[in-house]
Design an enzyme around this catalytic site. Structure first.
Site, PDB file in Angstrom:
ATOM      1  N   GLY A   1     -18.884  13.047  80.499  1.00 48.09           N
ATOM      2  CA  GLY A   1     -18.640  12.160  81.639  1.00 48.09           C
ATOM      3  C   GLY A   1     -17.543  12.621  82.585  1.00 48.09           C
ATOM      4  O   GLY A   1     -17.115  11.850  83.443  1.00 48.09           O
TER       5      GLY A   1
ATOM      6  N   THR B   1     -29.280  21.592  84.881  1.00 51.80           N
ATOM      7  CA  THR B   1     -29.212  20.508  83.893  1.00 51.80           C
ATOM      8  C   THR B   1     -28.496  19.274  84.440  1.00 51.80           C
ATOM      9  O   THR B   1     -28.087  18.424  83.674  1.00 51.80           O
ATOM     10  CB  THR B   1     -28.485  20.981  82.618  1.00 51.80           C
TER      11      THR B   1
ATOM     12  N   SER C   1     -15.983  18.375  80.420  1.00 50.35           N
ATOM     13  CA  SER C   1     -17.404  18.589  80.189  1.00 50.35           C
ATOM     14  C   SER C   1     -18.226  17.494  80.826  1.00 50.35           C
ATOM     15  O   SER C   1     -17.885  16.319  80.758  1.00 50.35           O
ATOM     16  CB  SER C   1     -17.686  18.678  78.687  1.00 50.35           C
ATOM     17  N   LYS C   2     -19.320  17.933  81.466  1.00 51.44           N
ATOM     18  CA  LYS C   2     -20.143  16.918  82.118  1.00 51.44           C
ATOM     19  C   LYS C   2     -20.813  16.046  81.076  1.00 51.44           C
ATOM     20  O   LYS C   2     -21.074  14.883  81.311  1.00 51.44           O
ATOM     21  CB  LYS C   2     -21.130  17.544  83.094  1.00 51.44           C
ATOM     22  N   ARG C   3     -21.032  16.620  79.892  1.00 49.61           N
ATOM     23  CA  ARG C   3     -21.659  15.800  78.860  1.00 49.61           C
ATOM     24  C   ARG C   3     -20.764  14.645  78.449  1.00 49.61           C
ATOM     25  O   ARG C   3     -21.214  13.634  77.953  1.00 49.61           O
ATOM     26  CB  ARG C   3     -21.976  16.638  77.622  1.00 49.61           C
TER      27      ARG C   3
END
Ligand code: GLU
Length: 469
Positions: free
Chosen positions: A250, A11, A246-248
């Site tokens: 950033g 993802t 979290s990569k979501r």
């Protein structure tokens, strides 16, 4: 033989939490002399990102986490991509349908929304009791359907997590998960069980978000007559006390840190310590040392907070150990990005910078003084250790101007200090601030002069003297 796996979904960039899961699974397998397997979990087509699979291979390779079997290296179970294994999941779903551990469900999205609106917290088994003929007729007519797990309504399911201990849930609290979606692809909830079993995974290491759904997976193992693996669930890595990294949102990925100028060894080392510590609490560890020291009782039951300052410090330790040549090679791309360094001897400059660099991108800040010299805070002259201030600077600087013509500037400054009863450090401090406007610079007085040239040094001192008046 111990077999662990890393099962990322493609993802996007590999985030820090994912890399840590991979690392622990790798360490656990290597420590036990077992196998570490890679599996790409690409059944969620909506979240699939082109190129993400390549990022996973590249990152694991770079980080030194070599897998023994995987989509690109083959292995006992052969190349492995979940989206190509539809038929296999179907076969086991059929087995569960036949034994009554799964059932076909035609409920529409609208109906599911309605039951939740009416207060249901989980699916109500509405389709469980549909007569077989009706199910067959509706499927034949092309009606969309999913296959759900049939979780018992009574009893409890217990398992032992190697970190968290016994986990028990009441079966009545478990949802009848979808196993096969209407597009025919399995959900994670199903595919992870089938694949872990078929790949011979006997130690499953993954994020704590799966701790509470694992009983459902265990019910599937039992229904299929398979032996349960052991489980190790890992607490999350936090950005701060409240928020998960979290990569979501950033937060940086492995590649972001590489771009910033972290060394891969330092990143892997730091990540290892986010949730595990060796018995001797050592902080700087190579991959081989981690393998040697890795143990379950060092795995933390609480979340860890990602502290970039600490990672910077650790990175600085790794940089110190590089040879001058290796540092030059690594720093070069960062130095080349600084336009004002065109024509400079970058190898020489790298030699001056190494001892002061924590992260490779620091070389830009450390050399910025070469390009910029504007209106710095004159209070920088105030230094408690050297007992200097603006007055000391005003008194000293006019004398330093002619010294810039000396062949050996450093010696000239030393002689000057001795003659005037200053400490060497006092003179060097005032000189550094006046020439660079910065307390941290590469090299000593001679190098600063070399980098800027005597004429620019003089001009800067004169400019400072004007401002000191
Ligand atoms: N594909 C899942 C994820 O990326 C893997 C979870 C697991 O390791 O079982 O979260």
């Amino acid at each position: 033989m111990v077999r662990t796996r890393f099962a990322p979904s493609p993802t996007g960039y590999l985030h820090i939490g994912g890399l840590r899961t991979a690392l622990y699974a790798y360490l656990y397998a290597r420590k036990a002399g077992g196998k570490f397997i890679l599996r790409i979990e690409d059944t969620d087509l909506e979240r699939y990102v082109d190129g993400a699979v390549e990022i996973i291979y590249r990152t694991l390779k770079e980080a030194g986490l070599s897998y023994d079997e995987g989509p690109d290296v083959g292995g006992d179970y052969g190349p492995y991509v979940q989206s190509e294994r539809k038929e296999i999941y179907r076969k086991y779903a059929q087995q569960l349908l036949d034994s009554g551990d799964a059932y076909v469900c035609f409920c529409s999205k609208e109906r599911l929304e309605q039951i939740h609106k009416d207060g249901a917290t989980k699916y109500d088994k509405h389709c469980l009791h549909l007569p077989r003929e009706e199910v067959e007729r509706r499927i034949a007519a092309g009606e969309p359907y999913v296959i759900r797990q049939n979780v018992p309504l009574t009893g409890k399911t217990t398992y032992t997590d190697l970190v968290f201990g016994d986990i028990t849930v009441d079966n009545k609290d478990l949802e009848d998960n979808i196993l096969i979606k209407s597009d025919g692809l399995p959900t994670y909830n199903f595919a992870n069980v089938i694949d872990d079993h078929l790949m011979g995974i006997n130690v499953v290491i993954r994020g704590v978000e799966y701790l509470s759904s694992t009983p459902k997976y265990n019910l599937l193992y039992r229904a299929l007559g398979w032996e349960l693996p052991q489980y190790i669930h890992l607490q999350p890595i936090m950005r701060d006390a409240q928020h998960k990294l979290s990569k979501r949102h950033g937060d940086a990925s492995y590649e972001d840190f590489i771009k910033k100028g972290y060394l891969k060894e330092a990143i892997v080392n730091y990540i290892a310590l986010l949730g595990w510590s060796p018995k001797d609490n050592r902080e700087k560890l190579s991959l081989d040392e981690m393998i040697e020291l890795f143990s379950l009782d060092g795995i933390s039951k609480s979340a860890s907070i990602f502290d970039e300052a600490k990672m910077r410090w650790l990175n600085g330790q790794y940089i110190k150990e590089l040879s001058d040549e290796a540092f030059y090679e690594k720093a070069k791309p960062f130095l080349e990005k600084c336009d004002y360094l065109k024509g400079f001897d970058l190898r020489y400059l790298a030699g001056l910078l190494k001892g002061r660099t924590e992260v490779l991108s620091d070389v830009a800040d450390l050399t910025a003084f070469i390009d910029k010299f504007d209106g710095f805070d004159l209070d920088l002259f105030c230094n408690q250790k050297w007992k200097t201030d603006r007055n000391t600077a005003s008194a000293m600087l006019p004398d330093l101007l002619p010294l810039l013509d000396a062949d050996d500037l450093h010696a000239a400054l030393e002689t000057y200090a001795a003659e005037r009863g200053y400490k060497k450090g006092q003179v060097l401090w005032v000189f550094r601030i006046a020439i660079t406007g910065s307390a941290v610079t590469p090299g000593g007085a001679t190098e600063m002069k070399e980098l800027l040239g005597a004429a620019r040094c003089k001009a800067r001192i004169e400019e400072v003297l004007k401002r000191l008046k």
